[in-house]
Design a protein around this motif. Sequence first.
Motif, mmCIF file in Angstrom:
data_model
loop_
_atom_site.group_PDB
_atom_site.id
_atom_site.type_symbol
_atom_site.label_atom_id
_atom_site.label_comp_id
_atom_site.label_asym_id
_atom_site.label_seq_id
_atom_site.Cartn_x
_atom_site.Cartn_y
_atom_site.Cartn_z
ATOM 1 N N VAL A 93 54.954 54.831 98.577
ATOM 2 C CA VAL A 93 56.214 55.567 98.545
ATOM 3 C C VAL A 93 56.980 55.177 97.287
ATOM 4 C CG1 VAL A 93 58.391 56.028 99.714
ATOM 5 C CG2 VAL A 93 56.309 55.669 101.050
ATOM 6 N N LEU A 94 57.487 56.170 96.578
ATOM 7 C CA LEU A 94 58.276 55.940 95.381
ATOM 8 C C LEU A 94 59.646 56.579 95.583
ATOM 9 C CD1 LEU A 94 58.467 54.939 92.443
ATOM 10 C CD2 LEU A 94 57.561 57.157 91.722
ATOM 11 N N ARG A 95 60.684 55.752 95.574
ATOM 12 C CA ARG A 95 62.058 56.235 95.770
ATOM 13 C C ARG A 95 62.744 56.329 94.408
ATOM 14 N NH1 ARG A 95 64.470 51.638 99.082
ATOM 15 N NH2 ARG A 95 63.300 50.533 97.473
ATOM 16 N N LEU A 110 57.467 65.084 84.987
ATOM 17 C CA LEU A 110 56.893 63.773 85.264
ATOM 18 C C LEU A 110 56.262 63.722 86.660
ATOM 19 C CD1 LEU A 110 59.667 61.465 83.775
ATOM 20 C CD2 LEU A 110 57.309 61.652 82.964
ATOM 21 N N LEU A 111 56.953 64.308 87.644
ATOM 22 C CA LEU A 111 56.426 64.258 89.009
ATOM 23 C C LEU A 111 55.211 65.161 89.181
ATOM 24 C CD1 LEU A 111 59.641 64.034 91.191
ATOM 25 C CD2 LEU A 111 58.184 62.214 90.288
ATOM 26 N N SER A 112 55.173 66.259 88.432
ATOM 27 C CA SER A 112 53.987 67.115 88.471
ATOM 28 C C SER A 112 52.776 66.363 87.926
ATOM 29 C CB SER A 112 54.232 68.384 87.657
ATOM 30 O OG SER A 112 53.075 69.195 87.625
ATOM 31 N N ALA A 113 52.985 65.632 86.817
ATOM 32 C CA ALA A 113 51.897 64.841 86.245
ATOM 33 C C ALA A 113 51.497 63.706 87.175
ATOM 34 C CB ALA A 113 52.320 64.286 84.885
ATOM 35 N N LEU A 114 52.493 63.096 87.849
ATOM 36 C CA LEU A 114 52.193 62.018 88.787
ATOM 37 C C LEU A 114 51.364 62.528 89.958
ATOM 38 C CD1 LEU A 114 52.712 59.053 89.660
ATOM 39 C CD2 LEU A 114 54.732 59.890 90.887
ATOM 40 N N ARG A 115 51.688 63.710 90.456
ATOM 41 C CA ARG A 115 50.936 64.285 91.575
ATOM 42 C C ARG A 115 49.487 64.545 91.187
ATOM 43 N NH1 ARG A 115 53.342 69.680 93.901
ATOM 44 N NH2 ARG A 115 52.737 70.349 91.803
ATOM 45 N N GLU A 116 49.254 64.991 89.954
ATOM 46 C CA GLU A 116 47.890 65.247 89.502
ATOM 47 C C GLU A 116 47.095 63.949 89.362
ATOM 48 O OE1 GLU A 116 47.841 67.518 85.962
ATOM 49 O OE2 GLU A 116 48.889 69.256 86.834
ATOM 50 N N ARG A 117 47.783 62.904 88.896
ATOM 51 C CA ARG A 117 47.085 61.638 88.643
ATOM 52 C C ARG A 117 47.001 60.768 89.894
ATOM 53 N NH1 ARG A 117 48.600 57.850 83.550
ATOM 54 N NH2 ARG A 117 47.887 59.762 82.531
ATOM 55 N N GLU A 118 48.051 60.746 90.697
ATOM 56 C CA GLU A 118 48.128 59.865 91.866
ATOM 57 C C GLU A 118 48.520 60.694 93.082
ATOM 58 O OE1 GLU A 118 47.354 56.707 91.813
ATOM 59 O OE2 GLU A 118 47.225 56.372 89.660
ATOM 60 N N GLY A 119 47.579 61.392 93.657
ATOM 61 C CA GLY A 119 47.890 62.281 94.766
ATOM 62 C C GLY A 119 48.358 61.564 96.017
ATOM 63 N N ALA A 281 54.513 51.635 88.901
ATOM 64 C CA ALA A 281 53.688 51.497 87.696
ATOM 65 C C ALA A 281 53.031 52.818 87.322
ATOM 66 C CB ALA A 281 52.628 50.421 87.918
ATOM 67 N N ALA A 282 52.640 53.607 88.318
ATOM 68 C CA ALA A 282 51.998 54.895 88.038
ATOM 69 C C ALA A 282 52.953 55.840 87.321
ATOM 70 C CB ALA A 282 51.509 55.523 89.346
ATOM 71 N N LEU A 283 54.218 55.859 87.736
ATOM 72 C CA LEU A 283 55.179 56.724 87.054
ATOM 73 C C LEU A 283 55.506 56.201 85.665
ATOM 74 C CD1 LEU A 283 57.013 59.233 87.291
ATOM 75 C CD2 LEU A 283 58.838 57.684 88.024
ATOM 76 N N LEU A 284 55.684 54.881 85.539
ATOM 77 C CA LEU A 284 55.998 54.299 84.236
ATOM 78 C C LEU A 284 54.892 54.564 83.221
ATOM 79 C CD1 LEU A 284 57.490 50.871 85.360
ATOM 80 C CD2 LEU A 284 58.724 52.894 84.576
ATOM 81 N N ALA A 285 53.650 54.634 83.697
ATOM 82 C CA ALA A 285 52.527 54.894 82.795
ATOM 83 C C ALA A 285 52.592 56.291 82.184
ATOM 84 C CB ALA A 285 51.208 54.710 83.545
ATOM 85 N N LEU A 286 53.346 57.192 82.815
ATOM 86 C CA LEU A 286 53.474 58.557 82.300
ATOM 87 C C LEU A 286 54.627 58.710 81.317
ATOM 88 C CD1 LEU A 286 53.002 60.451 85.678
ATOM 89 C CD2 LEU A 286 51.325 60.221 83.842
ATOM 90 N N MET A 287 55.471 57.672 81.212
ATOM 91 C CA MET A 287 56.630 57.763 80.334
ATOM 92 C C MET A 287 56.198 57.743 78.872
ATOM 93 S SD MET A 287 59.538 57.842 82.001
ATOM 94 C CE MET A 287 60.124 57.612 83.686
ATOM 95 N N PRO A 288 56.767 58.632 78.050
ATOM 96 C CA PRO A 288 56.463 58.589 76.612
ATOM 97 C C PRO A 288 57.132 57.382 75.975
ATOM 98 C CG PRO A 288 58.164 60.198 77.060
ATOM 99 C CD PRO A 288 57.691 59.714 78.389
ATOM 100 N N PRO A 289 56.679 56.976 74.794
ATOM 101 C CA PRO A 289 57.331 55.859 74.104
ATOM 102 C C PRO A 289 58.797 56.181 73.847
ATOM 103 C CG PRO A 289 55.251 56.418 73.055
ATOM 104 C CD PRO A 289 55.542 57.509 74.043
ATOM 105 N N GLY A 290 59.622 55.139 73.804
ATOM 106 C CA GLY A 290 61.041 55.339 73.487
ATOM 107 C C GLY A 290 61.226 55.850 72.089
#
Length: 303
Positions: A93-95, A110-119, A281-290
Amino acid sequence: MAGRLTVRHLELFSAVCACGGVSAAARELGVSQPSVSQAVRDLEERFGTTLFDRVSRRMDVTEAGRRLLDHAREVLDDLEELEHAMGEGGVSVLRLASSITCGTCHLPRLLSALREREGGVKVRVRVEDSGSVERDVLANDVDLGLVEGLVHSDEIVAVPFARDELVVVGPPGRTGGRLGVRDLVREPLVLRERGSGVRELLEAALTAHGLAVDPVWESVSTEAIRSAVEAGLGLSVLPADLVARDVAEGRLARIEVDGLELARDLLVIRHRRKAVSPAMAALLALMPPGCRPGTERAPLAEA
C-alpha cells in the motif's frame, strides 16, 4: 516496572509528547488519565530516568525523553507499515498526498507508470494544499507527498523532481501591454488560498519588492479561479502547465509582468525518520532527476 515494555507504553508516551500533557493525551486517545500517567511512570522506572520536566503544570520533554521519542516513533511507524501491509492481504500500500498542481500535472502520469511496472501496489491519494500535504507527511498519515516550492519543517526530506513556472493570466482579449509589479498589485486579484504553494511563492516575490497582495477572491479550487478570470473578475497567478490549453484556445490571456520571476521546484517529500517501503521505492524510481545541477534522488531514499 512489573511487566514488559509494550507498544501501548510507547503510544501513550508519544501522545503525551504530542499533546503537551497527560490530560490532553488522555482526551485525544479516549482513555483514562490514570492509565496515561501510569504508562509514563512505568517508562521512567524501567529506564531509570526522568522523561518530562514537570514545571507549572507543564510537561516538557527532557533530553532522555527526546531520545526515547525518536525510537518510539520509529517503532510505531514500522508497526503501522506492517499493519497496512498485512491488512491488505499482503498487497503493498502506498499512501500519497499531493498539491493540486502536482496532482493535476504530474501524479497521473507517475501512477500510470507505477501501475504498469508494479501492478501489486495499491495506491491511496489525497489532493490538497501544500501546507496540508506537509502536515500529513509529518503526522505519518501518508508515506510520500508532492508539493511546490517551500517546505517548512526540518523533519522533512525534500528532493526536486520537476521545475514549474507560474504565469499571470487575465480574461480573453485583455490588452494594455506589459505590467510592472506595482501595477499588478493594483489590479483586482483572484488567487489561491493562503498555505498553497502558488500563494506562498507569489507573496515571497512581492515581499522582495516591498509589496503585498489583497485579493478580491480566494479559492482552493483552480477551476473556480480560472472561471472567475475568464469572466473578467480579475487577474490571477497560476501554474503555466495548468493554463497552457486555456491560453492556447483563447479562454485566458497571458500577461507579462516586468520584474516578477515566478519559478519553483516541485518536490517529493517524506518524513526524515520514515522507513522507505518497497512501494515508496517503486514510485521514487520513476522520478526524473531534479532540475538543479547535482541534485539526486538518493537522499530521499537513504537520508
